[in-house]
Motif scaffolding. Structure first.
Motif, PDB file in Angstrom:
ATOM      1  N   GLU A  83      -0.580  -3.918   3.695  1.00  0.00           N
ATOM      2  CA  GLU A  83      -0.277  -2.528   3.372  1.00  0.00           C
ATOM      3  C   GLU A  83      -0.550  -1.568   4.529  1.00  0.00           C
ATOM      4  OE1 GLU A  83       1.198  -1.584   0.673  1.00  0.00           O
ATOM      5  OE2 GLU A  83       1.153  -3.569  -0.266  1.00  0.00           O
ATOM      6  N   ASN A  86       2.422   0.309   6.004  1.00  0.00           N
ATOM      7  CA  ASN A  86       2.873   1.311   5.046  1.00  0.00           C
ATOM      8  C   ASN A  86       1.939   2.514   5.040  1.00  0.00           C
ATOM      9  OD1 ASN A  86       4.412   2.488   3.056  1.00  0.00           O
ATOM     10  ND2 ASN A  86       3.504   1.297   1.380  1.00  0.00           N
ATOM     11  N   ALA A 171      -8.764   6.035  -4.779  1.00  0.00           N
ATOM     12  CA  ALA A 171      -8.650   5.084  -5.889  1.00  0.00           C
ATOM     13  C   ALA A 171      -9.505   3.872  -5.572  1.00  0.00           C
ATOM     14  CB  ALA A 171      -7.198   4.661  -6.099  1.00  0.00           C
ATOM     15  N   GLN A 199      -1.694  11.320  -5.118  1.00  0.00           N
ATOM     16  CA  GLN A 199      -2.542  10.465  -5.949  1.00  0.00           C
ATOM     17  C   GLN A 199      -1.799   9.218  -6.412  1.00  0.00           C
ATOM     18  OE1 GLN A 199      -6.128  10.987  -6.967  1.00  0.00           O
ATOM     19  NE2 GLN A 199      -5.478   8.878  -6.828  1.00  0.00           N
ATOM     20  N   ALA A 200      -0.537   9.375  -6.779  1.00  0.00           N
ATOM     21  CA  ALA A 200       0.251   8.225  -7.231  1.00  0.00           C
ATOM     22  C   ALA A 200       0.392   7.191  -6.122  1.00  0.00           C
ATOM     23  CB  ALA A 200       1.628   8.699  -7.692  1.00  0.00           C
ATOM     24  N   ALA A 201       0.626   7.649  -4.898  1.00  0.00           N
ATOM     25  CA  ALA A 201       0.793   6.728  -3.773  1.00  0.00           C
ATOM     26  C   ALA A 201      -0.492   5.969  -3.487  1.00  0.00           C
ATOM     27  CB  ALA A 201       1.243   7.497  -2.534  1.00  0.00           C
ATOM     28  N   THR A 203      -3.016   5.379  -5.543  1.00  0.00           N
ATOM     29  CA  THR A 203      -3.310   4.464  -6.659  1.00  0.00           C
ATOM     30  C   THR A 203      -2.497   3.179  -6.540  1.00  0.00           C
ATOM     31  OG1 THR A 203      -3.823   6.339  -8.107  1.00  0.00           O
ATOM     32  CG2 THR A 203      -3.326   4.230  -9.165  1.00  0.00           C
ATOM     33  N   GLU A 204      -1.221   3.315  -6.194  1.00  0.00           N
ATOM     34  CA  GLU A 204      -0.357   2.144  -6.056  1.00  0.00           C
ATOM     35  C   GLU A 204      -0.788   1.288  -4.875  1.00  0.00           C
ATOM     36  OE1 GLU A 204       2.609  -0.548  -6.976  1.00  0.00           O
ATOM     37  OE2 GLU A 204       1.788   1.129  -8.142  1.00  0.00           O
ATOM     38  N   LEU A 205      -1.132   1.908  -3.753  1.00  0.00           N
ATOM     39  CA  LEU A 205      -1.593   1.156  -2.587  1.00  0.00           C
ATOM     40  C   LEU A 205      -2.881   0.404  -2.887  1.00  0.00           C
ATOM     41  CD1 LEU A 205      -0.873   3.764   0.234  1.00  0.00           C
ATOM     42  CD2 LEU A 205       0.088   1.451   0.117  1.00  0.00           C
ATOM     43  N   ARG A 207      -3.870  -0.659  -5.750  1.00  0.00           N
ATOM     44  CA  ARG A 207      -3.524  -1.772  -6.651  1.00  0.00           C
ATOM     45  C   ARG A 207      -2.912  -2.935  -5.860  1.00  0.00           C
ATOM     46  NH1 ARG A 207      -0.317   0.868  -9.774  1.00  0.00           N
ATOM     47  NH2 ARG A 207      -1.964   1.572 -11.183  1.00  0.00           N
ATOM     48  N   ASN A 208      -2.065  -2.619  -4.896  1.00  0.00           N
ATOM     49  CA  ASN A 208      -1.447  -3.669  -4.076  1.00  0.00           C
ATOM     50  C   ASN A 208      -2.478  -4.399  -3.221  1.00  0.00           C
ATOM     51  OD1 ASN A 208       1.038  -2.938  -5.107  1.00  0.00           O
ATOM     52  ND2 ASN A 208       1.637  -1.713  -3.324  1.00  0.00           N
TER      53      ASN A 208
END
Length: 389
Positions: A83, A86, A171, A199-201, A203-205, A207-208
């Motif tokens: 990641e 990214n 996160a 925040q959404a980005a 949280t997703e990172l 999780r990945n």
């Protein structure tokens, strides 16, 4: 954290409202307005007020070589690699600074855009900076660590005034197998660039990254972590136990030969007026959670067990100091009033204290200080003593 309470206001209005609340709290100890400051932030401010001044210049900083070593040894090092490209791209495009901390809030890796580079370096928001609440007060990394969930901390929600120009999204990185928080991902920028997509980005990172963590090989079928933060895994899966169930499980681990009902009652409740049928019910429920692997007459565990408090006790008595320092993450079930567990807690604390007093290795103490907050006050005092002599 302001999105729901102040959703109808512009960013500058939010900042002004929060600044007023922060000033009243820090200067006059006035409780924040509930409709303007979230409960999570209010509670964090209160915790921060008990541990750190609100006008420090920057976060404390750990030794760079130790942090680099910790980063390369961390399971996050390999999990984050997929990641990182990214994250770097997002950081450059969004004028951000990105960072990954260990589970205690010490930053292990960071990357900053031109917009944030000088700002981040000036406050030690870089590898080595300590961003737990006790070190620097309310901030996204410290709050995410405490709450174990994604958080946004906007402008004057930060406890330190030097962060009031920031907005931070964080996160926790939760291991999908054990449920353990292995680190925190944060992305931050200046407050006027705040967006809910941040925040959404993050949280997703997070999780990945968690999905790329290496599998954990269990030490035994049943693993009990009761020093500091409580955690139990059974056959590789995390169990969610109540405080009382945790106490019972620890007593079973400490008494492999088993306990009869009367002895168990005394060890758990002491003289408290609690019936034996209540204990039987608690044991029955825990037996169900463990797939029937609690025997009776006497009550005992029927599966191999590993417990951090037993291991730290053995390490202390066998003078394996490095291992003991690594295992010790805080008092044994600090809130428990079980007579037997209280006795074990006091014994472990006493021996840890003696080992600490006898330690003559500043490097070992510094490593413990960098590893987490548990026992840091005692470690810090001993380290100062050694440096002063």
């Amino acid at each position: 954290m302001t999105s729901n309470l102040l959703a109808g206001y512009s960013l500058s209005q939010r900042r002004s409202i929060l600044e007023d609340n922060w000033n009243h709290f820090t200067e006059y100890d006035v409780t924040p307005v509930e409709s303007e400051v979230s409960a999570d932030i209010s509670l964090s401010w209160r915790r921060s007020a008990n541990s750190v001044h609100h006008r420090v210049a920057h976060a404390p900083y750990a030794r760079e070589e130790r942090v680099q070593e910790a980063w390369h040894e961390s399971p996050l090092f390999f999990a984050a690699q997929k990641e990182q490209d990214n994250m770097v791209q997002l950081t450059r495009e969004g004028d951000l600074v990105a960072a990954i901390s260990d589970p205690h809030g010490c930053l292990l890796w960071s990357f900053a855009s031109r917009h944030m580079r000088d700002r981040a370096e000036s406050v030690n928001f870089q590898a080595g900076g300590r961003w737990d609440e006790k070190s620097i007060g309310t901030n996204a990394i410290g709050l995410s660590k405490t709450l174990r969930r994604p958080v946004t901390v906007f402008s004057s929600e930060h406890y330190q005034s030097f962060l009031h120009d920031w907005v931070c999204y964080a996160a926790p990185i939760i291991h999908p197998q054990s449920g353990e928080c292995v680190g925190i991902l944060d992305m931050s920028t200046t407050w006027n660039r705040h967006t809910s997509l941040g925040q959404a980005a993050v949280t997703e990172l997070a999780r990945n990254i968690a999905g790329s963590l290496p599998a954990i090989l269990p030490k035994e079928e049943l693993e009990i972590y009761a020093l500091g933060q409580m955690r139990v895994t059974f056959r590789g899966k995390s169990l969610h136990l109540s405080k009382r169930q945790m106490e019972i499980l620890c007593l079973l681990a400490l008494n492999p030969q088993g306990l009869n009902l009367e002895s168990f009652h005394a060890a758990l409740y002491g003289d408290a007026p609690i019936s034996s049928s209540t204990l039987k019910s608690e044991l029955s429920h825990l037996r169900h959670v463990l797939g029937g692997h609690i025997g009776s007459r006497p009550y005992r565990l029927l599966v191999p067990v590993w417990a951090d408090f037993i291991q730290v006790w053995q390490a202390l008595h066998q003078q394996r100091i490095n291992e003991a320092f690594t295992l010790y993450q805080g008092p044994l079930l600090a809130q428990s009033e079980s007579p037997e567990l209280e006795e074990w807690r006091h014994c472990i604390e006493a021996v840890m204290g003696k080992v600490l007093d006898a330690c003559e290795d500043p490097k070992l103490l510094l490593q413990k200080l960098c590893a987490g907050s548990a026992g840091n006050e005692m470690v810090r005092e001993r380290l100062v003593e050694l440096i002063s002599t």
